[in-house]
Design a protein around this motif. Structure first.
Motif, PDB file in Angstrom:
ATOM      1  N   ALA A   1      10.523 -47.444  16.694  1.00 48.39           N
ATOM      2  CA  ALA A   1      11.635 -47.436  17.648  1.00 48.39           C
ATOM      3  C   ALA A   1      12.960 -47.200  16.927  1.00 48.39           C
ATOM      4  O   ALA A   1      13.812 -46.443  17.410  1.00 48.39           O
ATOM      5  CB  ALA A   1      11.674 -48.752  18.422  1.00 48.39           C
TER       6      ALA A   1
ATOM      7  N   TYR B   1      13.164 -43.622  15.759  1.00 49.08           N
ATOM      8  CA  TYR B   1      13.387 -42.772  16.931  1.00 49.08           C
ATOM      9  C   TYR B   1      14.860 -42.804  17.328  1.00 49.08           C
ATOM     10  O   TYR B   1      15.475 -41.764  17.564  1.00 49.08           O
ATOM     11  CB  TYR B   1      12.498 -43.237  18.086  1.00 49.08           C
ATOM     12  CG  TYR B   1      12.571 -42.371  19.316  1.00 49.08           C
ATOM     13  CD1 TYR B   1      11.935 -41.135  19.355  1.00 49.08           C
ATOM     14  CD2 TYR B   1      13.261 -42.791  20.443  1.00 49.08           C
ATOM     15  CE1 TYR B   1      11.996 -40.327  20.482  1.00 49.08           C
ATOM     16  CE2 TYR B   1      13.329 -41.997  21.578  1.00 49.08           C
ATOM     17  CZ  TYR B   1      12.689 -40.768  21.590  1.00 49.08           C
ATOM     18  OH  TYR B   1      12.755 -39.974  22.713  1.00 49.08           O
ATOM     19  N   LYS B   2      15.439 -43.992  17.371  1.00 55.28           N
ATOM     20  CA  LYS B   2      16.856 -44.131  17.715  1.00 55.28           C
ATOM     21  C   LYS B   2      17.734 -43.409  16.692  1.00 55.28           C
ATOM     22  O   LYS B   2      18.750 -42.811  17.052  1.00 55.28           O
ATOM     23  CB  LYS B   2      17.246 -45.610  17.791  1.00 55.28           C
ATOM     24  CG  LYS B   2      18.693 -45.846  18.166  1.00 55.28           C
ATOM     25  CD  LYS B   2      19.022 -47.318  18.296  1.00 55.28           C
ATOM     26  CE  LYS B   2      20.503 -47.526  18.611  1.00 55.28           C
ATOM     27  NZ  LYS B   2      20.841 -48.946  18.738  1.00 55.28           N
TER      28      LYS B   2
ATOM     29  N   ASN C   1       7.970 -37.467  23.756  1.00 58.44           N
ATOM     30  CA  ASN C   1       9.209 -38.251  23.865  1.00 58.44           C
ATOM     31  C   ASN C   1       9.201 -39.139  25.096  1.00 58.44           C
ATOM     32  O   ASN C   1       9.532 -40.325  25.009  1.00 58.44           O
ATOM     33  CB  ASN C   1      10.438 -37.341  23.892  1.00 58.44           C
ATOM     34  CG  ASN C   1      10.843 -36.851  22.528  1.00 58.44           C
ATOM     35  OD1 ASN C   1      10.365 -37.324  21.509  1.00 58.44           O
ATOM     36  ND2 ASN C   1      11.734 -35.883  22.502  1.00 58.44           N
ATOM     37  N   SER C   2       8.828 -38.585  26.237  1.00 55.47           N
ATOM     38  CA  SER C   2       8.857 -39.398  27.458  1.00 55.47           C
ATOM     39  C   SER C   2       7.814 -40.516  27.401  1.00 55.47           C
ATOM     40  O   SER C   2       8.081 -41.643  27.833  1.00 55.47           O
ATOM     41  CB  SER C   2       8.661 -38.527  28.697  1.00 55.47           C
ATOM     42  OG  SER C   2       7.416 -37.864  28.648  1.00 55.47           O
TER      43      SER C   2
ATOM     44  N   GLU D   1       9.153 -43.138  24.906  1.00 57.31           N
ATOM     45  CA  GLU D   1      10.246 -43.901  25.508  1.00 57.31           C
ATOM     46  C   GLU D   1       9.720 -44.915  26.522  1.00 57.31           C
ATOM     47  O   GLU D   1      10.265 -46.020  26.633  1.00 57.31           O
ATOM     48  CB  GLU D   1      11.254 -42.951  26.154  1.00 57.31           C
ATOM     49  CG  GLU D   1      12.069 -42.201  25.124  1.00 57.31           C
ATOM     50  CD  GLU D   1      12.935 -41.089  25.693  1.00 57.31           C
ATOM     51  OE1 GLU D   1      12.930 -40.887  26.933  1.00 57.31           O
ATOM     52  OE2 GLU D   1      13.607 -40.423  24.899  1.00 57.31           O
ATOM     53  N   GLU D   2       8.657 -44.563  27.230  1.00 61.20           N
ATOM     54  CA  GLU D   2       8.049 -45.538  28.152  1.00 61.20           C
ATOM     55  C   GLU D   2       7.464 -46.713  27.374  1.00 61.20           C
ATOM     56  O   GLU D   2       7.597 -47.865  27.790  1.00 61.20           O
ATOM     57  CB  GLU D   2       6.972 -44.861  29.010  1.00 61.20           C
ATOM     58  CG  GLU D   2       6.289 -45.798  29.982  1.00 61.20           C
ATOM     59  CD  GLU D   2       7.227 -46.469  30.979  1.00 61.20           C
ATOM     60  OE1 GLU D   2       6.855 -47.551  31.480  1.00 61.20           O
ATOM     61  OE2 GLU D   2       8.326 -45.952  31.259  1.00 61.20           O
TER      62      GLU D   2
ATOM     63  N   LEU E   1       8.549 -47.837  24.555  1.00 62.96           N
ATOM     64  CA  LEU E   1       9.696 -48.632  24.107  1.00 62.96           C
ATOM     65  C   LEU E   1      10.233 -49.507  25.229  1.00 62.96           C
ATOM     66  O   LEU E   1      10.588 -50.662  25.000  1.00 62.96           O
ATOM     67  CB  LEU E   1      10.800 -47.727  23.554  1.00 62.96           C
ATOM     68  CG  LEU E   1      10.439 -46.892  22.331  1.00 62.96           C
ATOM     69  CD1 LEU E   1      11.643 -46.090  21.850  1.00 62.96           C
ATOM     70  CD2 LEU E   1       9.868 -47.740  21.213  1.00 62.96           C
ATOM     71  N   ARG E   2      10.268 -48.963  26.450  1.00 65.35           N
ATOM     72  CA  ARG E   2      10.731 -49.770  27.597  1.00 65.35           C
ATOM     73  C   ARG E   2       9.789 -50.944  27.841  1.00 65.35           C
ATOM     74  O   ARG E   2      10.217 -52.079  28.031  1.00 65.35           O
ATOM     75  CB  ARG E   2      10.831 -48.904  28.856  1.00 65.35           C
ATOM     76  CG  ARG E   2      12.121 -48.132  28.959  1.00 65.35           C
ATOM     77  CD  ARG E   2      12.295 -47.472  30.315  1.00 65.35           C
ATOM     78  NE  ARG E   2      11.397 -46.350  30.537  1.00 65.35           N
ATOM     79  CZ  ARG E   2      11.532 -45.137  30.000  1.00 65.35           C
ATOM     80  NH1 ARG E   2      12.551 -44.894  29.198  1.00 65.35           N
ATOM     81  NH2 ARG E   2      10.681 -44.179  30.274  1.00 65.35           N
TER      82      ARG E   2
ATOM     83  N   ASN F   1      10.208 -53.560  25.331  1.00 64.85           N
ATOM     84  CA  ASN F   1      11.598 -54.010  25.249  1.00 64.85           C
ATOM     85  C   ASN F   1      12.249 -53.622  23.919  1.00 64.85           C
ATOM     86  O   ASN F   1      13.062 -54.358  23.365  1.00 64.85           O
ATOM     87  CB  ASN F   1      11.708 -55.511  25.499  1.00 64.85           C
ATOM     88  CG  ASN F   1      13.088 -55.906  25.957  1.00 64.85           C
ATOM     89  OD1 ASN F   1      13.787 -55.129  26.598  1.00 64.85           O
ATOM     90  ND2 ASN F   1      13.497 -57.116  25.615  1.00 64.85           N
TER      91      ASN F   1
ATOM     92  N   ASP G   1      13.709 -50.552  23.657  1.00 66.12           N
ATOM     93  CA  ASP G   1      14.658 -49.488  23.983  1.00 66.12           C
ATOM     94  C   ASP G   1      16.103 -49.965  23.919  1.00 66.12           C
ATOM     95  O   ASP G   1      17.026 -49.188  24.125  1.00 66.12           O
ATOM     96  CB  ASP G   1      14.348 -48.893  25.357  1.00 66.12           C
ATOM     97  CG  ASP G   1      14.397 -49.920  26.472  1.00 66.12           C
ATOM     98  OD1 ASP G   1      14.148 -51.111  26.200  1.00 66.12           O
ATOM     99  OD2 ASP G   1      14.667 -49.527  27.622  1.00 66.12           O
TER     100      ASP G   1
ATOM    101  N   THR H   1      18.245 -51.908  14.437  1.00 67.41           N
ATOM    102  CA  THR H   1      17.809 -50.551  14.116  1.00 67.41           C
ATOM    103  C   THR H   1      17.802 -50.336  12.606  1.00 67.41           C
ATOM    104  O   THR H   1      16.817 -49.844  12.050  1.00 67.41           O
ATOM    105  CB  THR H   1      18.728 -49.517  14.809  1.00 67.41           C
ATOM    106  OG1 THR H   1      18.633 -49.700  16.220  1.00 67.41           O
ATOM    107  CG2 THR H   1      18.344 -48.103  14.449  1.00 67.41           C
TER     108      THR H   1
END
Length: 157
Positions: free
Chosen positions: A7, A10-11, A52-53, A56-57, A59-60, A63, A65, A72
């Motif tokens: 994560a 990615y950020k 990516n999508s 990102e899901e 990560l959501r 928690n 994201d 980070t």
């Protein structure tokens, strides 16, 4: 690499797409049964738009994201420290990898020290005020490496 580290990378914009699937597979092997992670792990379309999508899901769901800048940097440093401990990158590379985020994230503390020591290691023979003879340069560079190694050990723990 774990999801926290992935994560953060990615950020920071440095997570290779193939690592997205790898981290999902590792999470499944470790016992995760989150649907989002399963979907990422079994995805056959390896294009960034798809991955990516899905990532990102994940990560959501986990928690992750909403990592703070400090989190980070900490997770990224842990990842790079594990690479340094395995011999995949050198101490100096560790310093420059974490240092590459300074402009956006304003490094401080140990991460700033690692970056500074990596720069001093590289610049020792050239800059005014640094040791000029070969023996002194080697001793100075060894000292820089030792300081970075201590930081790596802290982040790899």
């Amino acid at each position: 690499m774990n999801f926290n580290q992935a994560a953060s990378l990615y950020k920071l914009g440095v997570l290779p797409s193939e690592k997205m699937v790898d981290v999902a597979i590792s999470a499944l092997e470790s016992g995760s049964d989150e649907e989002a992670i399963v979907m990422l792990a079994i995805e056959t379309d390896k294009t960034l738009g798809t991955l990516n999508s899905l990532f990102e899901e994940c990560l959501r769901v986990l928690n992750l994201d909403v990592l703070s800048n400090k989190e980070t940097l900490e997770y990224a440093a842990q990842h790079y420290a594990s690479l340094a401990n395995s011999g995949a990158i050198s101490e100096v590379e560790f310093g420059f990898k974490v240092g590459s985020f300074h402009d956006e994230y304003k490094l401080e503390g140990m991460l700033w020290d690692a970056f500074q020591n990596a720069m001093w290691y590289e610049e020792a023979p050239y800059e005014y005020g640094y040791p000029k003879d070969l023996e002194s340069n080697r001793a100075f560079q060894a000292e820089c490496l030792q300081k970075i190694r201590i930081i790596i050990e802290r982040y790899a723990a």
